[in-house]
Design an enzyme around this catalytic site. Structure first.
Site: not given
Ligand SMILES: *[C@@H]1O[C@H](CO)[C@@H](O)[C@H](O)[C@H]1NC(C)=O
Ligand SMILES: *[C@@H]1O[C@H](CO)[C@@H](O)[C@H](O)[C@H]1NC(C)=O
Ligand SMILES: *[C@@H]1O[C@H](CO)[C@@H](O)[C@H](O)[C@H]1NC(C)=O
Length: 299
Positions: A103, A222, A278
Site C-alpha cells: 500500500s 480492493d 486491499h
C-alpha cells in the site's frame, strides 16, 4: 488499512520455519515497507518472516520513524529520505536488494528507488496494492487519537500547504478535475511520477528503469484504493471520475515519464490481479507472485 496476515498464514510460517534448511547462502536480501496506520512489529514482521522462510533469503521490515503515527504524519518526501539513509547504512544491502511494499509503503519504496543518491541497486520490486497513480479519496482511518487528528486536518483543503506538510497520504491524493491545483501544490506524487512537464528528471527515470522485475499486484476487490487500478498505474482521465484509463492509455505510460513503458517493452513488468480486498493476499498468490522474485541468487 487491513493487516495482511491471516491465521492460515501464521501456521504456514511456523511450518516453513521448521522445514527451511541452509537459508541465506548467496541469497539477495529484501526489505519490506508497510502501509499506513501500520508498523513493522506484529503482522508485518510475521509476513516478512514468512517470505524469508519461503524464499531462503534474509529479509527485514524497514521502519520509518515510530511506524504507525509517522506513517500518517511524516511527509512522504521525508519518509523516503529516512528510508534512503537507513538503506545506505545496511551493509548487507550494499550489493543490491529486493523490495516488497504494501500500500502506502510503495510511495516510500518508489521514493527510495528514484530519489536516493549513491544507494545500492534495487533488483526486483514487488508492489502489493500500491497507489502508484494516486487516489481519489483519502483512505479510511481505523479509530483512536491518530484518526481524530488526521480527520481534523483533512477537513481542510487537501492541496493546502499545511495539510501537504503534515498528512502523508495527502501526497498522493489526486482529484480529477483539479489537476492544476494538484500539479501546483501536491508535494509528492507529481515529482515521483515526473508529472510536471518542466521538472522531469531523467535520473528518476533511469533508476526506475534499472529494475530487473517490477511486479504490480492489484486486488480485484480492493475497497481502499480508489480506483484499484492505480495499483497498475491506471487512473481517471483529467476530466472526472467517469473515464478510467488503462495503464497503457495514460500519458505517464505513453510518454514514458518514469520508464514504466521502457520496462514493459522488455517484459520486465508483471501486471498481476489477485482476488481479495486491499492487501488480503492469499497464500497461493504469495507463493506465485512474491516468493519467486525473492529467490534469485545471482545478479
Ligand atoms: C505474529 O506472530 C507472533 C508469534 O508467532 C504471534 O504471537 C502474533 O499474534 C502474530 N501477529 C499477528 C498480527 O498475526
Ligand atoms: C535530478 O535528480 C538528481 C538526483 O536527485 C539530481 O542530482 C539532479 O540535480 C536532478 N536534475 C535536475 C535537472 O533537477
Ligand atoms: C468481490 O466483489 C464482487 C462484487 O464486487 C463479489 O461478487 C465477490 O464475491 C467478491 N469476491 C471476494 C473474493 O470478496
Amino acid at each position: 488499512m487491513a493487516k495482511i496476515l491471516q491465521r492460515p498464514l501464521l501456521l504456514l510460517t511456523v511450518a516453513a520455519l521448521l522445514f527451511s534448511t541452509v537459508p541465506f547462502s548467496n541469497a539477495i536480501p529484501f526489505i519490506v515497507f508497510h502501509g499506513i496506520g501500520d508498523q513493522c512489529s506484529g503482522g508485518v514482521s510475521n509476513f516478512t518472516q514468512l517470505l524469508s522462510s519461503l524464499s531462503g533469503s534474509p529479509g527485514s521490515c524497514l521502519e520509518i520513524g515510530n511506524g504507525e503515527k509517522d506513517s500518517w504524519f511524516m511527509p512522504l518526501m521525508q519518509q523516503a529520505s529516512v528510508a534512503c539513509e537507513k538503506v545506505k547504512q545496511m551493509k548487507e544491502l550494499s550489493q543490491g536488494y529486493n523490495i516488497v511494499a504494501q500500500s502506502q509503503g510503495n510511495m516510500v519504496a518508489r521514493g527510495l528507488l528514484e530519489f536516493c543518491d549513491d544507494a545500492p541497486p534495487v533488483i526486483n520490486y514487488v508492489s502489493l496494492g500500491g497507489p502508484h497513480a494516486g487516489i481519489a479519496a483519502v483512505p479510511k482511518c481505523k479509530s483512536g487519537p491518530i484518526c481524530d487528528i488526521a480527520e481534523a486536518f483533512l477537513k481542510l483543503e487537501i492541496y493546502n500547504d499545511f495539510v501537504q506538510d503534515h498528512i502523508a497520504p495527502s501526497g498522493y491524493v489526486k482529484i480529477p478535475c483539479e489537476m492544476t491545483k494538484y500539479l501546483e501544490h501536491s508535494q509528492y506524487l507529481p515529482k515521483l511520477n515526473n508529472e510536471r512537464p518542466d521538472e522531469r528528471n531523467s535520473t528518476f527515470k533511469d533508476r526506475f528503469t534499472s529494475l530487473h522485475n517490477l511486479v504490480l499486484v492489484m486486488f480485484q476487490n480492493d475497497t481502499t484504493l480508489i480506483p484499484k487500478e492505480t495499483s497498475w498505474f491506471g487512473y481517471y482521465n483529467d476530466e472526472g471520475l467517469d473515464t478510467l484509463l488503462s495503464t497503457q492509455q495514460t500519458k505517464l505510460y505513453r510518454e514514458d515519464w518514469i520508464g514504466l513503458k521502457a520496462l514493459d517493452d522488455v517484459g520486465k513488468v508483471k501486471f498481476v490481479s489477485v482476488s481479495g480486498d486491499h492487501l488480503m493476499i492469499a497464500y497461493k498468490d504469495v507463493l506465485e507472485y512474491v516468493v519467486p522474485y525473492l529467490m534469485q541468487t545471482t545478479l
